[in-house]
Design an enzyme around this catalytic site. Structure first.
Site, short mmCIF file in Angstrom:
data_model
loop_
_atom_site.label_atom_id
_atom_site.label_comp_id
_atom_site.label_asym_id
_atom_site.label_seq_id
_atom_site.Cartn_x
_atom_site.Cartn_y
_atom_site.Cartn_z
N ILE A 93 0.94 -1.14 0.05
CA ILE A 93 0.07 0.03 0.01
C ILE A 93 0.92 1.13 -0.03
O ILE A 93 1.66 1.47 0.91
CB ILE A 93 -1.06 -0.09 1.24
N HIS A 94 0.54 1.99 -1.30
CA HIS A 94 1.48 3.27 -1.07
C HIS A 94 0.76 4.13 -1.87
O HIS A 94 -0.56 3.88 -2.28
CB HIS A 94 2.73 3.16 -1.92
N GLY A 95 1.11 5.30 -2.44
CA GLY A 95 0.39 6.28 -3.09
C GLY A 95 -0.55 5.89 -4.16
O GLY A 95 -1.65 6.13 -4.45
#
Length: 157
Positions: free
Chosen positions: A12-14
């Protein structure tokens, strides 16, 4: 309902939290990882990174397969994220509901001898698993963000 299954070692990242989740209308993220499920620090970090209004579930790959096959996730618009080609392969082999895999990024490793794209270094074992998935009728495509054109992985193997 599985909206997207994605290979992305960053989990999970931008791009995942904003672009993909919004684009597919997901209301639940399922992180399927044998390592993350036992790592309290990583679980805490992922909980902080998830988009608001979106449920986060972290399971081992085998527990994720069990949950998906049992139908307990059917009420969600599900976005499944795995860290590796191997995890995606195991998940797709164990769950008939996975018909498509988005390959967003893999972690560079010593055994990765080639790149399918700038963000997808693969080993010979990864290539073999990807080819088997394609042979079984699973769509495997490379895309960083939803607006990118799909690149079918079979063109690159």
């Amino acid at each position: 309902m599985i909206k997207l299954t994605r290979i992305d070692y960053r989990l999970i990242h931008g791009q995942v939290a904003m672009a993909w989740t919004q684009s597919i209308g997901a209301d639940c993220l399922l992180v399927a990882s044998d390592t993350v499920v036992h790592d309290e620090m990583r679980k805490a970090t992922l909980k902080l990174a998830k988009p608001s209004g979106c449920k986060l579930v972290i399971k081992s790959v085998s527990d994720a397969i069990t949950a998906l096959n049992a139908g307990v996730t059917d009420k969600y618009r599900l976005f499944i994220i795995v860290e590796s080609v191997e995890d995606a392969y195991r998940l797709a082999k164990g769950c008939e509901g996975i018909k498509s895999i988005n390959f967003g990024g893999s972690k560079p490793r010593e055994e990765c001898t080639r790149k399918l794209s700038p963000t997808t270094p693969v080993s010979d074992a990864d290539v073999k698993m990807l080819a088997e998935l394609v042979e079984r009728g699973v769509e495997v495509e490379i895309r960083q963000v939803p607006d990118d054109d799909k690149m079918p992985v079979e063109r690159l193997l």
